[in-house]
Design a protein around this motif. Structure first.
Motif, PDB file in Angstrom:
ATOM      1  N   ARG A  36     -70.893 -17.872 -38.361  1.00  6.61           N
ATOM      2  CA  ARG A  36     -71.300 -18.333 -37.036  1.00  6.61           C
ATOM      3  C   ARG A  36     -70.856 -19.777 -36.860  1.00  6.61           C
ATOM      4  O   ARG A  36     -71.196 -20.639 -37.665  1.00  6.61           O
ATOM      5  N   GLN A  37     -70.084 -20.056 -35.813  1.00 13.35           N
ATOM      6  CA  GLN A  37     -69.487 -21.374 -35.645  1.00 13.35           C
ATOM      7  C   GLN A  37     -70.556 -22.464 -35.645  1.00 13.35           C
ATOM      8  O   GLN A  37     -71.538 -22.400 -34.909  1.00 13.35           O
ATOM      9  N   GLY A  38     -70.329 -23.462 -36.510  1.00  9.43           N
ATOM     10  CA  GLY A  38     -71.219 -24.608 -36.582  1.00  9.43           C
ATOM     11  C   GLY A  38     -72.245 -24.555 -37.681  1.00  9.43           C
ATOM     12  O   GLY A  38     -72.865 -25.583 -37.985  1.00  9.43           O
ATOM     13  N   ASP A  39     -72.482 -23.368 -38.313  1.00  5.83           N
ATOM     14  CA  ASP A  39     -73.475 -23.361 -39.384  1.00  5.83           C
ATOM     15  C   ASP A  39     -72.866 -23.975 -40.645  1.00  5.83           C
ATOM     16  O   ASP A  39     -71.685 -24.304 -40.700  1.00  5.83           O
ATOM     17  N   ALA A  40     -73.695 -24.153 -41.672  1.00  9.07           N
ATOM     18  CA  ALA A  40     -73.257 -24.915 -42.837  1.00  9.07           C
ATOM     19  C   ALA A  40     -72.052 -24.284 -43.519  1.00  9.07           C
ATOM     20  O   ALA A  40     -71.109 -24.986 -43.923  1.00  9.07           O
ATOM     21  N   TRP A  41     -72.062 -22.950 -43.686  1.00  7.81           N
ATOM     22  CA  TRP A  41     -70.927 -22.297 -44.328  1.00  7.81           C
ATOM     23  C   TRP A  41     -69.672 -22.399 -43.462  1.00  7.81           C
ATOM     24  O   TRP A  41     -68.562 -22.563 -43.972  1.00  7.81           O
ATOM     25  N   TRP A  42     -69.832 -22.281 -42.153  1.00  7.91           N
ATOM     26  CA  TRP A  42     -68.669 -22.418 -41.259  1.00  7.91           C
ATOM     27  C   TRP A  42     -68.071 -23.811 -41.391  1.00  7.91           C
ATOM     28  O   TRP A  42     -66.844 -23.957 -41.510  1.00  7.91           O
ATOM     29  N   LEU A  43     -68.905 -24.841 -41.380  1.00  7.11           N
ATOM     30  CA  LEU A  43     -68.409 -26.209 -41.511  1.00  7.11           C
ATOM     31  C   LEU A  43     -67.648 -26.387 -42.826  1.00  7.11           C
ATOM     32  O   LEU A  43     -66.558 -26.967 -42.862  1.00  7.11           O
ATOM     33  N   LYS A  44     -68.205 -25.873 -43.918  1.00  6.01           N
ATOM     34  CA  LYS A  44     -67.574 -26.029 -45.230  1.00  6.01           C
ATOM     35  C   LYS A  44     -66.221 -25.333 -45.278  1.00  6.01           C
ATOM     36  O   LYS A  44     -65.203 -25.927 -45.669  1.00  6.01           O
ATOM     37  N   GLU A  45     -66.186 -24.063 -44.899  1.00  2.00           N
ATOM     38  CA  GLU A  45     -64.947 -23.296 -44.996  1.00  2.00           C
ATOM     39  C   GLU A  45     -63.846 -23.876 -44.117  1.00  2.00           C
ATOM     40  O   GLU A  45     -62.689 -24.000 -44.541  1.00  2.00           O
ATOM     41  N   ASN A  46     -64.190 -24.216 -42.897  1.00  4.33           N
ATOM     42  CA  ASN A  46     -63.174 -24.708 -41.982  1.00  4.33           C
ATOM     43  C   ASN A  46     -62.700 -26.106 -42.352  1.00  4.33           C
ATOM     44  O   ASN A  46     -61.514 -26.423 -42.222  1.00  4.33           O
ATOM     45  N   ALA A  47     -63.616 -26.954 -42.838  1.00  5.72           N
ATOM     46  CA  ALA A  47     -63.195 -28.275 -43.297  1.00  5.72           C
ATOM     47  C   ALA A  47     -62.202 -28.147 -44.450  1.00  5.72           C
ATOM     48  O   ALA A  47     -61.199 -28.878 -44.520  1.00  5.72           O
ATOM     49  N   GLU A  48     -62.448 -27.210 -45.366  1.00  9.34           N
ATOM     50  CA  GLU A  48     -61.541 -27.032 -46.502  1.00  9.34           C
ATOM     51  C   GLU A  48     -60.175 -26.538 -46.059  1.00  9.34           C
ATOM     52  O   GLU A  48     -59.130 -27.067 -46.484  1.00  9.34           O
ATOM     53  N   LEU A  49     -60.145 -25.538 -45.205  1.00  3.89           N
ATOM     54  CA  LEU A  49     -58.864 -25.013 -44.741  1.00  3.89           C
ATOM     55  C   LEU A  49     -58.071 -26.070 -43.978  1.00  3.89           C
ATOM     56  O   LEU A  49     -56.873 -26.275 -44.222  1.00  3.89           O
ATOM     57  N   LEU A  50     -58.713 -26.764 -43.051  1.00  2.00           N
ATOM     58  CA  LEU A  50     -58.011 -27.761 -42.248  1.00  2.00           C
ATOM     59  C   LEU A  50     -57.555 -28.937 -43.097  1.00  2.00           C
ATOM     60  O   LEU A  50     -56.459 -29.484 -42.893  1.00  2.00           O
ATOM     61  N   MET A  51     -58.374 -29.353 -44.071  1.00  2.00           N
ATOM     62  CA  MET A  51     -57.979 -30.438 -44.961  1.00  2.00           C
ATOM     63  C   MET A  51     -56.728 -30.065 -45.743  1.00  2.00           C
ATOM     64  O   MET A  51     -55.801 -30.874 -45.904  1.00  2.00           O
ATOM     65  N   ILE A  52     -56.678 -28.833 -46.243  1.00  2.00           N
ATOM     66  CA  ILE A  52     -55.532 -28.403 -47.036  1.00  2.00           C
ATOM     67  C   ILE A  52     -54.271 -28.391 -46.186  1.00  2.00           C
ATOM     68  O   ILE A  52     -53.212 -28.879 -46.607  1.00  2.00           O
ATOM     69  N   LEU A  53     -54.343 -27.855 -44.992  1.00  2.00           N
ATOM     70  CA  LEU A  53     -53.163 -27.854 -44.124  1.00  2.00           C
ATOM     71  C   LEU A  53     -52.719 -29.277 -43.803  1.00  2.00           C
ATOM     72  O   LEU A  53     -51.520 -29.566 -43.758  1.00  2.00           O
ATOM     73  N   SER A  54     -53.682 -30.178 -43.608  1.00  2.00           N
ATOM     74  CA  SER A  54     -53.333 -31.586 -43.369  1.00  2.00           C
ATOM     75  C   SER A  54     -52.677 -32.198 -44.598  1.00  2.00           C
ATOM     76  O   SER A  54     -51.662 -32.904 -44.490  1.00  2.00           O
ATOM     77  N   ALA A  55     -53.229 -31.934 -45.786  1.00  2.00           N
ATOM     78  CA  ALA A  55     -52.657 -32.485 -47.019  1.00  2.00           C
ATOM     79  C   ALA A  55     -51.246 -31.981 -47.253  1.00  2.00           C
ATOM     80  O   ALA A  55     -50.408 -32.684 -47.841  1.00  2.00           O
ATOM     81  N   LEU A  56     -50.949 -30.774 -46.774  1.00  2.00           N
ATOM     82  CA  LEU A  56     -49.610 -30.208 -46.921  1.00  2.00           C
ATOM     83  C   LEU A  56     -48.658 -30.692 -45.827  1.00  2.00           C
ATOM     84  O   LEU A  56     -47.491 -30.296 -45.799  1.00  2.00           O
ATOM     85  N   GLY A  57     -49.164 -31.533 -44.919  1.00  2.00           N
ATOM     86  CA  GLY A  57     -48.309 -32.094 -43.881  1.00  2.00           C
ATOM     87  C   GLY A  57     -47.902 -31.111 -42.814  1.00  2.00           C
ATOM     88  O   GLY A  57     -46.827 -31.243 -42.206  1.00  2.00           O
ATOM     89  N   GLN A  58     -48.754 -30.132 -42.524  1.00  2.00           N
ATOM     90  CA  GLN A  58     -48.395 -29.087 -41.574  1.00  2.00           C
ATOM     91  C   GLN A  58     -48.808 -29.430 -40.141  1.00  2.00           C
ATOM     92  O   GLN A  58     -49.713 -30.229 -39.919  1.00  2.00           O
ATOM     93  N   ARG A  59     -48.137 -28.797 -39.191  1.00  2.00           N
ATOM     94  CA  ARG A  59     -48.460 -28.909 -37.764  1.00  2.00           C
ATOM     95  C   ARG A  59     -48.528 -27.493 -37.209  1.00  2.00           C
ATOM     96  O   ARG A  59     -47.531 -26.938 -36.731  1.00  2.00           O
TER      97      ARG A  59
END
Length: 363
Positions: A36-59
């Protein structure tokens, strides 16, 4: 100089991604299909995925980021109501805007966080390091005297990381991630800190824990170190073993994090990351995990030796063999012959009764 050359090589060799539609499906699933968007697990999972794509220099394509549009627009209200989660919320704003989400929400969040001194609510140095890193990414510089020295002191005790301790492992790896800015700047570590990484890597190898071993390899890569072929081969094998099935994730136990870390590592070393055309809609991730790991078998066998424990691997192999499965013996034997610093690791892991001081030297 070797670290600088290594960093330049990393930036030059971006990972190959799959078709835009595949990445769009993956982000849409994490944004809308698993939690469910915004709950604790959603925040954790999405932060991890987005951080990884950012670290890989993706757009990612605009269509992929569109799934986060409403969430991004509401981040200031979220921060006002949930200041206790400021690091998570700021991180999501930073990663989304790194990936191409329009706006300057991250800068506005960071300005408020810095002005109100929320970093003072942090109780430990790792949280302060994360806050400092995220604030700097969003344009706010904070001065935290002595922080780097304390982190380096923590990292420079290899004995800590040769024993199962998830909190210490997490802190070691994330200290390196924050100090290296997720691979954006060269980070040269002294030998004791590098040995700490090898102790943790040997522990992860003995456990056959691809999630932890993947993060160790990423940290080694960020510090300009070569990756042990034994570890990398194991992780490349795991890369082909994930299974993705349609349907919602019903609990927190699926293998999504292992999946993300594996692709993060492969992308970091210039190999294909997130290269599949993913399912549309909810999905869950799985990978085979044995019920009992070699690490646990060895721990139980060593504990049973009592006062007869000693630091020599060969002696303990002979003493413990009757209590160990063939798989546990094979994993440890391969570690001894192919994994760097395994003898030093084992001398600590065995907790020899006759040794009272720390063990630092060895193979």
């Amino acid at each position: 100089m070797s670290n600088i050359v290594s960093l330049a090589a990393r930036r030059a060799a971006r990972p190959a991604l799959g078709a835009n539609g595949g990445l769009t499906s993956l982000l849409s699933t994490f944004a809308n299909g698993r939690r469910r968007q915004g709950d604790a697990w959603w925040l954790k999972e999405n932060a991890e995925l987005l951080m990884i794509l950012s670290a890989l220099g993706q757009r990612p394509p605009e269509a992929a980021l569109a799934a986060y549009g409403a969430f991004h627009a509401g981040l200031e209200d979220q921060l006002a109501f949930h200041p206790q989660y400021y690091r998570m919320l700021l991180g999501l704003a930073v990663w989304l805007e790194d990936l191409g989400q329009p706006g300057d929400t991250a800068a506005r969040l960071a300005a408020r966080i810095a002005a109100e001194g929320w970093i003072e609510m942090e109780v430990n140095d790792l949280q302060r390091a994360e806050s400092r890193f995220l604030l700097a990414r969003a344009g706010q510089t904070v001065d935290l005297p002595g922080l780097d020295a304390r982190l380096h002191r923590f990292m420079a005790r290899p004995e800590t990381f040769a024993l199962p301790n998830p909190r210490a492992a997490y802190d070691l790896l994330h200290a390196i991630f924050y100090l290296s800015e997720y691979g954006r700047r060269p980070l040269s570590l002294p030998e004791p800190a590098l040995q700490s990484l090898h102790m943790l890597g040997n522990l992860a190898w003995l456990e056959q824990n691809g999630d932890l071993l993947g993060e160790v390899c990423i940290a080694l890569h960020y510090t300009g170190q070569a990756l042990p072929p034994l570890w990398l081969g194991f992780l490349r094998g795991e890369a082909t073993s994930f299974r993705i099935a349609p349907g919602p994730c019903e609990d927190s136990s699926d293998a999504y994090h292992n999946f993300l870390v594996n692709h993060w590592l492969m992308g970091s070393i210039g190999e294909t990351a997130f290269g599949d055309d993913y399912l549309a809609g909810p999905m869950r991730f799985s990978i085979f995990r044995p019920l009992i790991s070699p690490l646990r078998e060895w721990s139980q066998a060593l504990m049973a030796q009592g006062a007869r424990r000693e630091p020599d691997y060969g002696a303990m192999r002979r003493a413990c063999a009757a209590r160990l499965s063939p798989e546990a013996l094979e994993v440890a034997d391969r570690g001894m012959t192919e994994s760097p610093h395994f003898a030093t690791f084992f001398a600590i892991f065995a907790r020899p009764v006759a040794i009272s001081g720390p063990v630092r030297k060895g193979a």
